[in-house]
Scaffold this motif. Structure first.
Motif, short mmCIF file in Angstrom:
data_model
loop_
_atom_site.label_atom_id
_atom_site.label_comp_id
_atom_site.label_asym_id
_atom_site.label_seq_id
_atom_site.Cartn_x
_atom_site.Cartn_y
_atom_site.Cartn_z
N LEU A 260 0.90 -1.06 -0.04
CA LEU A 260 0.10 0.01 0.05
C LEU A 260 0.86 1.16 0.08
N PRO A 261 0.55 2.35 -0.64
CA PRO A 261 1.25 3.48 -0.60
C PRO A 261 1.37 4.01 0.68
N ALA A 262 2.76 4.35 1.12
CA ALA A 262 3.02 4.96 2.33
C ALA A 262 2.10 6.25 2.90
N GLU A 296 3.29 -7.69 4.67
CA GLU A 296 3.83 -7.61 3.32
C GLU A 296 2.70 -6.55 2.46
N ALA A 297 1.49 -6.52 2.87
CA ALA A 297 0.83 -5.51 2.34
C ALA A 297 1.17 -4.08 2.92
N LEU A 298 1.71 -3.95 4.12
CA LEU A 298 2.02 -2.48 4.87
C LEU A 298 3.24 -2.05 4.49
N ALA A 299 4.05 -2.86 3.66
CA ALA A 299 5.44 -2.85 3.80
C ALA A 299 5.98 -1.40 3.57
N ALA A 300 5.12 -0.50 2.70
CA ALA A 300 5.60 0.78 2.63
C ALA A 300 5.90 1.57 3.92
N GLY A 301 5.21 1.18 4.97
CA GLY A 301 5.09 1.67 6.24
C GLY A 301 6.49 1.79 6.76
N GLU A 302 7.43 0.83 6.51
CA GLU A 302 8.76 0.52 6.88
C GLU A 302 9.65 1.62 6.26
#
Length: 304
Positions: A260-262, A296-302
């Motif tokens: 997902l977009p950050a 994996e879906a939230l990986a942009a948050g990293e």
């Protein structure tokens, strides 16, 4: 009180479904909210078998269930529940397998549901929070979704319980596609009376907190039901929508570009899911796979 059940669904075995009457068994099957193909088809097959041939055809092993109370405490709880919903003579038991201990019960009179109970060990803050949320939603009269009504609550032997109306005892499914903005806006508006903690940023909004495909269920062509409000609170704008998209991806239904977009909401859930994984290391394989799918879906948050 019914003490003979079938353990359902096979493999998980965390729901104890009564087998004394066909409609009571069907009501128990309907407490299951599957989202992956294996679970969906398993529920449909079980429903069809019982509808055609009776409770004896429900797949699964015969099981008993013992309440997590002393005998006199259990009687006291049953007496208190009867003051809320009237008489009942059996129940489906749903045991929690994730973040919280406790139990849930669908109360039945004959073959008809008369109430749904959640119970947690004290202090039971989540039960208090959900009761307040349901009261607020009932007063808001949303147009885009239905939800259970809170009927009563109390304490017994170090446990707090909440009694609500039950969902219809019929088959249900995930909604088609992505929840619309009107539904999400109505959730935020309905929870507008939530107390805002002092440390919450001013731009954060009320949110459901567990807005997932297994908590937003479609019955036929009517309005969907939104259940399990115990995690409501405040979060960055878009937090409910972000969680729905992430969990949809984790169970194999991609509704948005992944990762997902950050955004602040993505970062919020990235940190929250990592915290939950750190604090609960004994989940089964299926739950670990779900949580890794969420990450994996939230990986942009990293990258925030």
């Amino acid at each position: 009180m019914e003490n003979n059940y079938k353990a359902f669904p096979p493999g998980w075995n965390n729901i104890r479904v009564p087998t004394h009457a066909k409609r009571a068994t069907l009501a128990g099957i309907a407490t299951y909210t599957p989202c992956v193909p294996k679970g969906i088809w398993g529920q449909r097959v079980a429903w069809g078998l019982v509808a055609l041939g009776g409770a004896r055809l429900l797949p699964g092993r015969t099981a008993t269930w013992e309440p997590p109370f002393e005998e006199d405490e259990w009687r006291e709880l049953l007496d208190q529940l009867r003051t809320v919903v009237g008489d009942f003579d059996s129940h489906t038991v749903y045991e929690r397998r994730r973040l919280r201990t406790g139990l849930m019960m669908l109360l039945l009179k004959g073959d008809q549901p008369v109430g749904f109970v959640k119970a947690r060990e004290l202090p039971g803050a989540d039960m208090i929070r959900e009761e307040r949320a349901l009261d607020m939603v009932e007063k808001a009269r949303p147009r885009t979704f239905d939800t259970p009504r809170a009927l009563g609550s109390g304490e017994v032997a170090g446990w707090r319980y909440l009694v609500t109306t039950a969902m219809p005892p019929r088959m249900h499914r995930m909604i088609e596609g992505r929840p619309g903005p009107e539904l999400l806006d109505e959730v935020t508006a309905a929870l507008g009376g939530l107390e805002r903690p002092d440390d919450v940023p001013d731009h954060w909004q009320p949110f459901h907190g567990d807005f997932t495909p297994w908590n937003l269920r479609q019955f036929g062509d009517g309005r969907p039901w939104l259940i399990d409000w115990e995690d409501c609170g405040y979060a960055p704008p878009g937090a409910d929508d972000t969680m729905y998209l992430a969990t949809a991806f984790a169970i194999g239904k991609t509704l948005a570009p992944i990762p997902l977009p950050a955004s602040e909401a993505v970062e919020y859930w990235w940190e929250e899911m990592n915290r939950r994984i750190r604090e609960k290391l004994d989940w089964g394989l299926e739950l670990r796979q779900l949580d890794h799918g969420l990450l994996e879906a939230l990986a942009a948050g990293e990258t925030k």
